[in-house]
Design a protein around this motif. Structure first.
Motif, PDB file in Angstrom:
ATOM      1  N   LEU A 219      -6.864  14.901  -4.572  1.00  0.00           N
ATOM      2  CA  LEU A 219      -6.339  13.536  -4.478  1.00  0.00           C
ATOM      3  C   LEU A 219      -5.022  13.503  -3.710  1.00  0.00           C
ATOM      4  O   LEU A 219      -4.754  12.558  -2.956  1.00  0.00           O
ATOM      5  CB  LEU A 219      -6.154  12.956  -5.884  1.00  0.00           C
ATOM      6  N   ARG A 220      -4.207  14.526  -3.888  1.00  0.00           N
ATOM      7  CA  ARG A 220      -2.960  14.609  -3.119  1.00  0.00           C
ATOM      8  C   ARG A 220      -3.254  14.656  -1.622  1.00  0.00           C
ATOM      9  O   ARG A 220      -2.593  13.984  -0.820  1.00  0.00           O
ATOM     10  CB  ARG A 220      -2.183  15.865  -3.523  1.00  0.00           C
ATOM     11  N   ASN A 221      -4.235  15.457  -1.254  1.00  0.00           N
ATOM     12  CA  ASN A 221      -4.588  15.583   0.164  1.00  0.00           C
ATOM     13  C   ASN A 221      -5.065  14.252   0.740  1.00  0.00           C
ATOM     14  O   ASN A 221      -4.759  13.906   1.890  1.00  0.00           O
ATOM     15  CB  ASN A 221      -5.669  16.651   0.346  1.00  0.00           C
ATOM     16  N   ILE A 222      -5.816  13.503  -0.051  1.00  0.00           N
ATOM     17  CA  ILE A 222      -6.304  12.199   0.415  1.00  0.00           C
ATOM     18  C   ILE A 222      -5.141  11.234   0.636  1.00  0.00           C
ATOM     19  O   ILE A 222      -5.079  10.517   1.645  1.00  0.00           O
ATOM     20  CB  ILE A 222      -7.309  11.613  -0.602  1.00  0.00           C
ATOM     21  N   LEU A 223      -4.195  11.233  -0.297  1.00  0.00           N
ATOM     22  CA  LEU A 223      -3.079  10.285  -0.211  1.00  0.00           C
ATOM     23  C   LEU A 223      -2.071  10.664   0.865  1.00  0.00           C
ATOM     24  O   LEU A 223      -1.328   9.808   1.353  1.00  0.00           O
ATOM     25  CB  LEU A 223      -2.375  10.191  -1.565  1.00  0.00           C
ATOM     26  N   ARG A 224      -2.036  11.925   1.224  1.00  0.00           N
ATOM     27  CA  ARG A 224      -1.077  12.352   2.243  1.00  0.00           C
ATOM     28  C   ARG A 224      -1.668  12.233   3.636  1.00  0.00           C
ATOM     29  O   ARG A 224      -1.020  12.350   4.616  1.00  0.00           O
ATOM     30  CB  ARG A 224      -0.644  13.797   1.969  1.00  0.00           C
TER      31      ARG A 224
ATOM     32  N   MET B   8       0.825  -1.210   0.000  1.00  0.00           N
ATOM     33  CA  MET B   8       0.000   0.000   0.000  1.00  0.00           C
ATOM     34  C   MET B   8       0.859   1.259   0.000  1.00  0.00           C
ATOM     35  O   MET B   8       0.562   2.230  -0.700  1.00  0.00           O
ATOM     36  CB  MET B   8      -0.928  -0.007   1.222  1.00  0.00           C
ATOM     37  N   GLU B   9       1.935   1.245   0.785  1.00  0.00           N
ATOM     38  CA  GLU B   9       2.813   2.416   0.851  1.00  0.00           C
ATOM     39  C   GLU B   9       3.510   2.653  -0.485  1.00  0.00           C
ATOM     40  O   GLU B   9       3.655   3.795  -0.935  1.00  0.00           O
ATOM     41  CB  GLU B   9       3.847   2.225   1.958  1.00  0.00           C
ATOM     42  N   GLU B  10       3.935   1.573  -1.131  1.00  0.00           N
ATOM     43  CA  GLU B  10       4.581   1.704  -2.437  1.00  0.00           C
ATOM     44  C   GLU B  10       3.604   2.263  -3.467  1.00  0.00           C
ATOM     45  O   GLU B  10       3.946   3.145  -4.264  1.00  0.00           O
ATOM     46  CB  GLU B  10       5.107   0.340  -2.892  1.00  0.00           C
ATOM     47  N   THR B  11       2.372   1.761  -3.444  1.00  0.00           N
ATOM     48  CA  THR B  11       1.350   2.269  -4.369  1.00  0.00           C
ATOM     49  C   THR B  11       1.058   3.740  -4.100  1.00  0.00           C
ATOM     50  O   THR B  11       0.905   4.541  -5.033  1.00  0.00           O
ATOM     51  CB  THR B  11       0.055   1.448  -4.233  1.00  0.00           C
ATOM     52  N   ARG B  12       0.990   4.101  -2.831  1.00  0.00           N
ATOM     53  CA  ARG B  12       0.725   5.497  -2.469  1.00  0.00           C
ATOM     54  C   ARG B  12       1.819   6.420  -3.017  1.00  0.00           C
ATOM     55  O   ARG B  12       1.536   7.485  -3.568  1.00  0.00           O
ATOM     56  CB  ARG B  12       0.635   5.629  -0.947  1.00  0.00           C
ATOM     57  N   ARG B  13       3.071   5.996  -2.871  1.00  0.00           N
ATOM     58  CA  ARG B  13       4.180   6.808  -3.376  1.00  0.00           C
ATOM     59  C   ARG B  13       4.117   6.946  -4.899  1.00  0.00           C
ATOM     60  O   ARG B  13       4.373   8.024  -5.450  1.00  0.00           O
ATOM     61  CB  ARG B  13       5.522   6.201  -2.955  1.00  0.00           C
ATOM     62  N   GLN B  14       3.777   5.850  -5.573  1.00  0.00           N
ATOM     63  CA  GLN B  14       3.673   5.904  -7.031  1.00  0.00           C
ATOM     64  C   GLN B  14       2.552   6.844  -7.468  1.00  0.00           C
ATOM     65  O   GLN B  14       2.715   7.639  -8.405  1.00  0.00           O
ATOM     66  CB  GLN B  14       3.428   4.500  -7.593  1.00  0.00           C
ATOM     67  N   LEU B  15       1.416   6.744  -6.788  1.00  0.00           N
ATOM     68  CA  LEU B  15       0.285   7.603  -7.150  1.00  0.00           C
ATOM     69  C   LEU B  15       0.612   9.076  -6.922  1.00  0.00           C
ATOM     70  O   LEU B  15       0.258   9.937  -7.743  1.00  0.00           O
ATOM     71  CB  LEU B  15      -0.956   7.204  -6.344  1.00  0.00           C
ATOM     72  N   LEU B  16       1.280   9.376  -5.821  1.00  0.00           N
ATOM     73  CA  LEU B  16       1.678  10.763  -5.563  1.00  0.00           C
ATOM     74  C   LEU B  16       2.660  11.253  -6.627  1.00  0.00           C
ATOM     75  O   LEU B  16       2.594  12.407  -7.072  1.00  0.00           O
ATOM     76  CB  LEU B  16       2.306  10.885  -4.173  1.00  0.00           C
TER      77      LEU B  16
END
Length: 503
Positions: free
Chosen positions: A498-503, A468-476
């Motif tokens: 979307l940035r705010n949601i992922l952070r 999940m963390e790797e996917t989050r970094r890729q999406l950001l």
């Protein structure tokens, strides 16, 4: 009419016709130059092209000791005398080409001094620069001021745009477009590119304390500041208008000038036309995208409102009607730390106050891809990166996984960027930038859609925390790339959300 008078009339008409047909600058361009300048020009033109004919050799000739011109021998054996005004005109019409993808430019239409723009060097500089320093020219409220803007992308003029942006006042054709992060754009000629390079207008690695303007300041609200005593001894009163924006204002007060304009308008009450005076406080890098209520009256100001500057990009005015007879002291501008600009106005009841400068100095501010390709005897660096991009795009088009498709498209963008940096001529740079722009039209929406889908999946399925963390970094990372080239405000807003949601 006498014959002599008829001759004078005909001569007069011919003079009028010649003035209307030929630009003033071309008529004024000298035919001859100094010996040293002629030698430099001959060396520059040697082995270039004149109307698709190779220039075999160029010699310097003279009419007098101070008046020199050129003699050119072409590959077809012909020999021609070239005056400087002819060379100048040919340079404007692309009839002269220098070796090494360079072009001849003349900074002045009245001087034979010339410069050489290395287009390949210019392309590599602008494609690797992050910011552009704009120096405002004469007749602008910001004349002589410099402001730095983030660069979104550089491109050549598309077909059709060349007719819209034909030439500048000197006759130089517009060639390039520099799109800025704030939504503005700059249109350049070869001469502009040459001068901007020499003036250090492109910043490849900004310093930490450099103020680089990106998104425009959006006006949210106008607030009236009540009248209060400013200087009790001299009986000066102050009132003002606070303009509230959506973000911190990275401007200094000297970049917020004002002007008094006179307009002949119809009085809404009487219907009669009369001269009316307005003060306009100009705020650069700002936009008004929705209706912002103003004030009908505020002390001696009438019809106070924020309006868009229709002549310049990303500028607004705080505008108000005034009576120039009682407008005795200029406004004083303060940039606050509360996302606002305060414009202070003053009223003077003590008419003995005449030292305006003394008063002002006492003020202290408040804190899909198919295209023709050229064959080369050996693979060039441009060809290597370009073909790599083509293969990456084809691979992405075959990819069913949207996340991997985006990764591959982003890799193709990087390859196209490298291809543009390795380009050796205008055809190659245009080819790389055209394919880049084709990708940029579709990528923002793809990235937004994929990010939304991934976020939804994460709420419905259990996933390994590391994955999940790797996917989050890729999406950001994807969103960061999309933010750099998403042209629409709605897209930028979705990306920010979307940035705010992922952070």
């Amino acid at each position: 009419m006498s014959k002599q008078r008829q001759i004078r009339t005909v001569v007069g008409w011919l003079l009028l016709i010649s003035v209307s047909i030929f630009p003033k600058g071309i008529l004024a361009f000298p035919e001859y130059t100094s010996k040293l300048n002629a030698i430099k020009l001959a060396e520059t033109l040697d082995k270039g092209l004149y109307r698709d004919l190779r220039i075999s050799s160029v010699f310097v000739k003279n009419r007098t000791n101070d008046e020199h011109f050129l003699q050119a021998v072409l590959e077809d054996g012909s020999s021609q005398e070239w005056k400087l005004d002819q060379i100048y005109e040919w340079s404007l019409k692309d009839q002269l080409q220098l070796t090494g993808n360079r072009v001849l430019v003349f900074p002045s239409s009245e001087s034979t001094e010339f410069g050489i723009l290395d287009k390949n060097e210019f392309y590599r500089l602008v494609l690797t620069s992050q910011a552009y320093v704009k120096t405002y020219g004469e007749h602008d409220l910001l004349e002589g001021k410099r402001m730095t803007y983030g660069i979104r992308r550089f491109r050549m003029l598309h077909p059709g745009e060349e007719e819209q942006f034909a030439t500048d006042d000197q006759g130089n054709r517009f060639r390039y477009v520099l799109e800025l992060d704030n939504g503005g754009r700059e249109i350049f000629t070869y001469l502009d590119a040459y001068q901007l390079m020499n003036n250090g207008a492109f910043i490849q690695e900004p310093l930490e304390d450099d103020i680089i303007l990106s998104q425009p300041f959006l006006v949210r609200e106008l607030v009236a500041l009540p009248r209060q005593v400013e200087d009790e001894l001299r009986n000066i009163w102050r009132f003002g208008v606070e303009i509230i924006f959506d973000q911190n204002i990275a401007l200094t007060p000297d970049l917020i000038p004002y002007q008094i304009v006179e307009q002949n308008l119809r009085d809404p009450e009487t219907g009669l036309r009369k001269n009316q005076f307005f003060i306009q406080v100009m705020i650069p890098n700002a936009e008004k995208i929705r209706e912002v209520p103003g004030f009908r009256t505020l002390e001696y100001l009438q019809h106070v409102e924020v309006v868009t500057d229709v002549e310049h990009q990303q500028r607004i005015f705080l505008k108000a009607q005034i009576n120039p007879q009682i407008f005795e002291l200029p406004p004083f501008v303060e940039v606050t730390s509360n996302n606002s600009i305060v414009v202070n106005f003053f009223s003077v009841t003590d008419q003995s106050v005449t030292r305006r400068q003394q008063f002002l100095e006492s003020r202290i501010p408040i804190a899909g891809l198919q295209s023709a390709f050229f064959s080369y005897p050996q693979e060039t660096e441009f060809e290597r990166y370009y073909l790599q991009a083509v293969e990456q795009i084809r691979s992405a088009q075959r990819q069913s996984n949207l996340h991997l498709k985006i990764e591959t498209y982003l890799n193709a963008l990087d390859s196209l960027h490298e291809a543009a940096l390795q380009a050796q001529n205008d055809q190659e740079i245009a080819q790389a930038l055209l394919q880049r722009d084709t990708l940029l039209k579709t990528l923002p929406d793809l990235i937004i859609s994929n990010t939304q889908r991934k976020i939804l999946e994460s709420t419905q399925m259990e996933q390994d925390s590391i994955q999940m963390e790797e996917t989050r970094r890729q999406l950001l990372s994807h969103l960061d790339r999309a933010a750099d080239f998403a042209p629409q405000r709605e897209q930028q807003q979705k990306i920010a959300s979307l940035r705010n949601i992922l952070r």
